[in-house]
Scaffold this active site. Structure first.
Site, PDB file in Angstrom:
ATOM      1  CD  GLU A 174      -3.079  -0.689   0.133  1.00 30.32           C
ATOM      2  OE1 GLU A 174      -3.931   0.161   0.410  1.00 30.32           O
ATOM      3  OE2 GLU A 174      -3.030  -1.262  -0.970  1.00 30.32           O
TER       4      GLU A 174
ATOM      5  CG  HIS B  19     -11.090  -5.318  -0.497  1.00 27.46           C
ATOM      6  ND1 HIS B  19      -9.847  -4.790  -0.214  1.00 27.46           N
ATOM      7  CD2 HIS B  19     -11.484  -5.959   0.609  1.00 27.46           C
ATOM      8  CE1 HIS B  19      -9.526  -5.102   1.024  1.00 27.46           C
ATOM      9  NE2 HIS B  19     -10.502  -5.810   1.543  1.00 27.46           N
TER      10      HIS B  19
END
Length: 153
Positions: free
Chosen positions: A96, A146
């Site tokens: 991330e 996701h």
């Protein structure tokens, strides 16, 4: 009605999530190629090879059939970018970090098929900001996707 058919998927990033997303895909018999950086020592696909081997040992298993781990194609960003051209869906699952993701998107953009959907498995970064690294022709085919951890469960 024209249906989008996913015949082959690339997963970018052989970390915990990327490797398990690849496993989830082979569980349903979708061909997948798992990408990561070239290893600094040993075989260039060493990072991906280790990730695939670790899938066989995890509990609960990310694989319905442990031997299906061998169906995951192994690739690195230095030698195998051309393989992206054969993929209908490209799922990015790297760390991330906005800067890393933007850099990766710039590198893969020339190899994305005209029909392919590109998705990020990000859970917190702006999809709009991520799309800025992509050419205009790809932006309408970019989205967030996701998977919960672990993906199979």
């Amino acid at each position: 009605m024209n249906r989008f058919q996913v015949k082959k998927v690339a997963v970018l990033g052989a970390g915990v999530m990327g490797a398990q997303i690849a496993a989830h895909l082979v569980n349903v018999k979708v061909p997948v190629v798992l990408f990561d950086l070239p290893a600094k020592e040993g075989p260039k696909n060493g990072i991906v090879t280790r990730a695939v081997e670790s899938l066989k040992k995890l509990k609960p298993s990310p694989l319905g059939v442990v031997a299906d781990a061998d169906l995951i194609g192994q690739a690195n960003y230095e030698e195998h970018m051309e393989q992206l051209k054969d993929c209908d869906l490209i799922i990015e699952a790297i760390a991330e970090r906005m800067d890393w993701k933007l850099d990766l998107y710039t590198k893969i953009a020339p190899f994305i098929a005209e029909h392919a959907i590109v998705a990020s498995n990000t859970s917190g970064l702006s999809i709009t900001k991520l799309s800025e690294a992509l050419p205009e022709a790809i932006k309408p085919r970019f989205c967030g996707i996701h998977f919960f951890n672990p993906p199979r469960y």
